[in-house]
Design an enzyme around this catalytic site. Structure first.
Site, mmCIF file in Angstrom:
data_model
loop_
_atom_site.group_PDB
_atom_site.id
_atom_site.type_symbol
_atom_site.label_atom_id
_atom_site.label_comp_id
_atom_site.label_asym_id
_atom_site.label_seq_id
_atom_site.Cartn_x
_atom_site.Cartn_y
_atom_site.Cartn_z
ATOM 1 N N GLU A 199 0.822 -1.224 0.000
ATOM 2 C CA GLU A 199 0.000 0.000 0.000
ATOM 3 C C GLU A 199 0.852 1.268 0.000
ATOM 4 O O GLU A 199 2.080 1.212 0.226
ATOM 5 C CB GLU A 199 -0.945 0.008 1.197
ATOM 6 N N LYS A 242 -5.431 10.890 0.913
ATOM 7 C CA LYS A 242 -5.579 9.527 1.420
ATOM 8 C C LYS A 242 -6.824 8.963 0.747
ATOM 9 O O LYS A 242 -7.919 9.501 0.909
ATOM 10 C CB LYS A 242 -5.728 9.586 2.935
ATOM 11 N N LYS A 299 -3.349 -1.603 15.920
ATOM 12 C CA LYS A 299 -2.873 -0.802 17.056
ATOM 13 C C LYS A 299 -4.003 -0.582 18.037
ATOM 14 O O LYS A 299 -5.166 -0.486 17.635
ATOM 15 C CB LYS A 299 -2.446 0.576 16.558
HETATM 16 N N1 PSU Z 1 -2.985 1.717 10.810
HETATM 17 C C1 PSU Z 1 -1.660 1.659 10.975
HETATM 18 N N2 PSU Z 1 -0.861 2.136 10.008
HETATM 19 C C2 PSU Z 1 -1.370 2.681 8.853
HETATM 20 C C3 PSU Z 1 -2.775 2.723 8.684
HETATM 21 C C4 PSU Z 1 -3.545 2.231 9.674
HETATM 22 O O1 PSU Z 1 -1.210 1.169 11.986
HETATM 23 O O2 PSU Z 1 -0.599 3.129 7.991
HETATM 24 C C5 PSU Z 1 -3.347 3.278 7.411
HETATM 25 C C6 PSU Z 1 -3.645 2.147 6.412
HETATM 26 O O3 PSU Z 1 -3.478 2.629 5.103
HETATM 27 C C7 PSU Z 1 -5.102 1.867 6.684
HETATM 28 C C8 PSU Z 1 -5.616 3.246 6.947
HETATM 29 O O4 PSU Z 1 -5.775 1.242 5.614
HETATM 30 O O5 PSU Z 1 -4.601 3.895 7.677
HETATM 31 C C9 PSU Z 1 -6.916 3.227 7.703
HETATM 32 O O6 PSU Z 1 -7.405 4.519 7.799
HETATM 33 P P1 PSU Z 1 -8.839 4.744 8.466
HETATM 34 O O7 PSU Z 1 -8.679 4.350 9.894
HETATM 35 O O8 PSU Z 1 -9.110 6.194 8.272
HETATM 36 O O9 PSU Z 1 -9.801 3.852 7.745
#
Ligand code: PSU
Ligand code: MN
Length: 303
Positions: free
Chosen positions: A25, A87, A160
């Protein structure tokens, strides 16, 4: 082929001849790590996939084109531009593509583009999930819906504890997404190997990961599979320390009224600052570890 999609020649050749490919990604590049470590890590991860005998396909949106496989210059561009690059989740694709814009792909959009290209295995760091307090904010990552919907195996280091890990597992159960622990019965919590929550199944070999995913595909069940691979012991962080940093970051986000797509990048950046960069070193190592497992698993899927 989809007219919006560009598959890099090397990736195309590997797919056409049944050789293993691993998707990667780009939100982790633009929003997940600072420059220049983001670019260095992206290139190191690609090299790790190659060393493991597979072809890397880093995914992004460049000039409105969906890309499976990036050039060095494109990776550098995404890393240097950082948070200036949008994003891109599922809902962002139509407008970004129509405008000819750039986009950093999350787990969601990387799965979408990988599936369009015919790539079955994807390695990353962490996935999005159900946020703490989601019972009032309704902040649930689109990553979970995508896992329910798109047939790609996602290899990560768990999630996390910026998230509610228990609710994240409940959501995945509801959506029929298998959550596998690689060599563990416990869901890893990204920086640490343990979370106190059980995964659905423990699997100990890439062969068995591939066999389970193949069975899922061949039964036509739809959706992906989540493989959670614990961070190597020597790079794992002290749980007290990292959890204190996470709690501080979450409290700060709440106090500042950070919302929507900004929440995750804000928390990731704050955690890195609070831990003085130690979390970044762990983050890099766990991604490399996932890349190794992904290459091995992609190879088994090609047999
Ligand atoms: N969690 C992490 N590292 C990341 C992301 C999430 O520990 O880099 C990134 C990934 O690209 C994931 C995105 O798909 O954030 C999720 O964002 P949101 O919570 O806004 O859906
Ligand atoms: Mn969200």
């Amino acid at each position: 082929m989809n007219k919006y999609l560009d598959i890099a020649p090397e990736v195309q050749e590997a797919l056409a001849s049944g050789r293993p490919v691993v998707a990667l990604e780009s939100t982790i590049i633009s929003h997940g790590m600072p420059y220049p470590q983001n670019v260095e890590t992206a290139l190191r991860v690609e090299q790790t996939i190659r060393d493991g005998g597979a072809v890397p396909a880093t995914v992004a949106i460049v000039g409105g084109r969906l890309k499976a496989g990036l050039s060095r210059a494109e990776i550098e561009h995404l890393g240097r531009s950082g948070r200036a690059v949008a994003k891109a989740s599922r809902r962002d694709l139509p407008v970004l593509v129509a405008r000819g814009a750039d986009g950093a792909t999350t787990v969601t959009t990387t799965m979408i583009i990988a599936a369009m290209a015919g790539i079955k295995v994807f390695a990353t760091g962490g996935i999005g999930g159900v946020h703490r307090g989601a019972e009032t904010t309704m902040d649930i990552s689109a990553d979970l819906e995508e896992l329910a919907r798109t047939p790609v195996m996602v290899i990560c280091a768990g999630a996390k504890s910026i998230l509610d890990l228990g609710l994240t597992l409940e959501y995945l159960e509801t959506k029929g997404v298998p959550v596998i622990g690689y060599g563990t019965e416990e869901l890893p919590a990204f920086y640490t190997r343990r979370s106190g929550f059980k995964v659905d199944y423990r699997i100990d070999t890439p062969e068995e990961l591939a066999a389970a995913f193949k069975a899922k595909l061949e039964m036509g069940l739809g959706g992906g599979m989540l493989v959670t691979n614990p961070i190597p012991e020597e790079y794992s962080m002290d749980p007290g320390r990292i959890n204190a940093a996470i709690d501080e970051a979450v409290a700060e986000a709440e106090q500042k009224g950070i919302r929507g797509k900004e929440t995750t990048p804000f928390l990731l950046a704050r955690i890195k600052d609070i831990t003085g960069g130690d979390s970044l070193a762990s983050n890099i190592q766990l991604v490399l570890n996932n890349a190794r497992l992904a290459a091995a698993t992609a190879k088994c899927l090609c047999l």
